[in-house]
Design an enzyme around this catalytic site. Structure first.
Site, mmCIF file in Angstrom:
data_model
loop_
_atom_site.group_PDB
_atom_site.id
_atom_site.type_symbol
_atom_site.label_atom_id
_atom_site.label_comp_id
_atom_site.label_asym_id
_atom_site.label_seq_id
_atom_site.Cartn_x
_atom_site.Cartn_y
_atom_site.Cartn_z
ATOM 1 N N GLY A 12 0.986 -1.209 0.230
ATOM 2 C CA GLY A 12 0.136 -0.210 0.111
ATOM 3 C C GLY A 12 0.720 1.079 -0.151
ATOM 4 O O GLY A 12 2.709 1.391 -0.420
ATOM 5 N N VAL A 14 2.367 2.729 2.499
ATOM 6 C CA VAL A 14 3.254 2.364 3.214
ATOM 7 C C VAL A 14 4.755 2.024 2.346
ATOM 8 O O VAL A 14 6.017 2.234 2.041
ATOM 9 C CB VAL A 14 3.759 2.305 4.443
ATOM 10 C CG1 VAL A 14 4.871 2.890 5.373
ATOM 11 C CG2 VAL A 14 2.830 3.674 5.557
ATOM 12 N N GLY A 15 4.329 0.712 1.883
ATOM 13 C CA GLY A 15 4.959 -0.439 1.467
ATOM 14 C C GLY A 15 5.694 -0.016 0.174
ATOM 15 O O GLY A 15 6.864 0.001 0.283
ATOM 16 N N ARG A 85 -4.831 4.648 10.127
ATOM 17 C CA ARG A 85 -6.309 5.050 10.340
ATOM 18 C C ARG A 85 -7.642 6.379 9.382
ATOM 19 O O ARG A 85 -6.823 6.921 8.174
ATOM 20 C CB ARG A 85 -5.423 6.578 11.502
ATOM 21 C CG ARG A 85 -5.223 5.274 12.449
ATOM 22 C CD ARG A 85 -4.569 6.690 13.967
ATOM 23 N NE ARG A 85 -3.719 7.139 14.004
ATOM 24 C CZ ARG A 85 -2.930 8.376 13.852
ATOM 25 N NH1 ARG A 85 -3.535 8.947 15.133
ATOM 26 N NH2 ARG A 85 -1.444 8.705 13.961
ATOM 27 N N ASN A 98 -5.459 -5.834 12.572
ATOM 28 C CA ASN A 98 -3.989 -5.742 12.263
ATOM 29 C C ASN A 98 -3.540 -7.075 13.484
ATOM 30 O O ASN A 98 -2.468 -6.911 12.921
ATOM 31 C CB ASN A 98 -3.242 -4.383 12.660
ATOM 32 C CG ASN A 98 -4.240 -3.337 11.275
ATOM 33 O OD1 ASN A 98 -4.905 -3.366 11.129
ATOM 34 N ND2 ASN A 98 -3.324 -2.583 11.519
ATOM 35 N N VAL A 121 5.809 -2.259 10.796
ATOM 36 C CA VAL A 121 5.190 -0.586 10.652
ATOM 37 C C VAL A 121 4.043 -0.331 11.208
ATOM 38 O O VAL A 121 3.758 0.818 11.509
ATOM 39 C CB VAL A 121 5.694 0.142 9.094
ATOM 40 C CG1 VAL A 121 4.896 1.102 9.202
ATOM 41 C CG2 VAL A 121 7.096 -0.253 8.560
ATOM 42 N N HIS A 178 4.796 4.744 20.841
ATOM 43 C CA HIS A 178 4.389 5.272 19.467
ATOM 44 C C HIS A 178 2.616 6.232 19.759
ATOM 45 O O HIS A 178 2.127 5.720 18.925
ATOM 46 C CB HIS A 178 4.450 4.587 18.468
ATOM 47 C CG HIS A 178 4.072 5.547 16.898
ATOM 48 N ND1 HIS A 178 4.906 6.559 16.786
ATOM 49 C CD2 HIS A 178 3.535 5.292 15.797
ATOM 50 C CE1 HIS A 178 4.393 6.856 15.594
ATOM 51 N NE2 HIS A 178 3.898 5.939 14.675
#
Ligand code: APR
Length: 311
Positions: A12, A14-15, A85, A98, A121, A178
């Site tokens: 997606g 990020v990947g 998110r 997740n 991640v 985080h």
């Protein structure tokens, strides 16, 4: 020389963007993997990106797949699979969905790349890296989460903008989970070697710390359809480079801490030395009573979250 083999699970935002940064840096051959329902998407992205090679002068192989065979024997595997998110959601809202995704992915990673260093991640980060560690059974130094590099990058960018100086001259440290209770440490933040509190008044630093804590939500609210990905993917690329090139970089990472900082067996953000072995060392810095209080509150949030997970 054998090229490093990197696999990115979740093709997606990020990947795929991480694949882009890694290709540009020629870190190694990259395989992008996504779910069978999206067959064609990781393959298409890998093919498209590989065709930028002749223009941008990178000479690596990019592969897309919806199965794990092409990932066999990876040196580093990055897990970005999962939901992102939407406005109004906290990272913790992603927990159950997740967890199931990261569990399924980690089982495959364990099977096909038993010697890999695993970088997680997917959010909620500190819980997902815990899941990946439990499910993989890998030694803790070969499982690490990406959060601190991103959070400090946001913090450094805000400081640079406030002081009108280059981001290159800002070094910073950040601890804890985080989440909105992450702990930036102004005392350990320097601008060209000068401690930050010498350059900015307390109120300005507090405002930057607050904006950093909410940095992810600020972008979610702007994008409306997903969460940040340029900086997160750059951050995981920097960690991958440290491992592949055995750079021994000191980066804030979600690393397994037992006695370290008195955490007691969880993954939380701490300064870590990243090299070919993964997390090669955790650096413990002295904390003031106030800093320790904030750190413990952040760790206790991570602990509470993990207690609710059913793996
Ligand atoms: N195996 C492989 N890929 C999966 C799986 C799975 N079991 N489940 C979901 N995916 C894929 C999705 O199909 C999607 O292509 O993960 C990808 C996630 O991409 P995006 O929805 O674009 O989300 P992204 O912005 O990349 O964020 C991914 O990283 O920063 C975190 O909070 C973020 O948890 C989220 C993750």
């Amino acid at each position: 020389m054998r090229r490093a083999k990197i696999s990115i699970i979740g093709a997606g935002n990020v990947g795929a963007t991480a694949a882009h940064w890694m290709a540009a840096k020629e870190l190694g051959d990259v395989t992008l993997v996504d779910i069978p329902a999206l067959d064609g998407v990781p393959q298409g992205k890998a093919l498209d990106l590989s065709q930028a090679g002749p223009i941008e002068d990178f000479d690596i192989h990019l592969t897309g797949a919806t199965s794990y065979e092409p990932t066999t024997g990876s040196d580093v595997v990055i897990i970005t699979a999962g939901l992102a998110r939407k406005p109004g959601m906290s990272r913790d809202d992603l927990l159950q969905k997740n967890t199931a995704i990261v569990k399924a992915v980690t089982e495959q990673v364990k099977r096909f790349s038993p010697q890999a260093v695993l970088i997680v991640v997917s959010n909620p980060l500190d819980a997902m890296v815990y899941v990946a560690h439990q499910v993989s059974g890998f030694p803790a130094h070969r499982v690490v989460g990406m959060a601190g590099v991103l959070d400090t990058a946001r913090y450094r960018a805000f400081i640079a903008a406030e002081l009108q100086v280059s981001v290159e001259d800002i070094q910073a440290l950040l601890l804890g989970g985080h989440g909105d209770d992450m702990v930036p440490l102004p005392r350990y933040t320097a601008v060209g070697g000068i401690p930050l509190p010498e350059l900015l008044p307390r109120e300005k630093i507090d405002a930057i710390v607050e904006r950093t804590r909410k940095g992810g939500a600020e972008i979610v609210n702007l994008l409306k359809t997903g969460s940040a990905y340029y900086a997160p993917s750059a951050a995981v690329t920097q960690m991958t480079e440290a491992i592949i090139r055995d750079k021994k970089r000191l980066l804030p990472c979600a690393a397994y801490c037992d006695r370290e900082y008195g955490v007691g067996g969880y993954f939380v953000g701490v300064p870590a030395k990243l090299g070919a072995g993964g997390v090669e060392q955790i650096i413990e810095v002295p904390l003031s009573p106030q800093e320790r209080k904030l750190f413990e509150a952040s760790v206790s949030h991570v602990r509470d979250l993990i207690r609710t997970i059913k793996i």
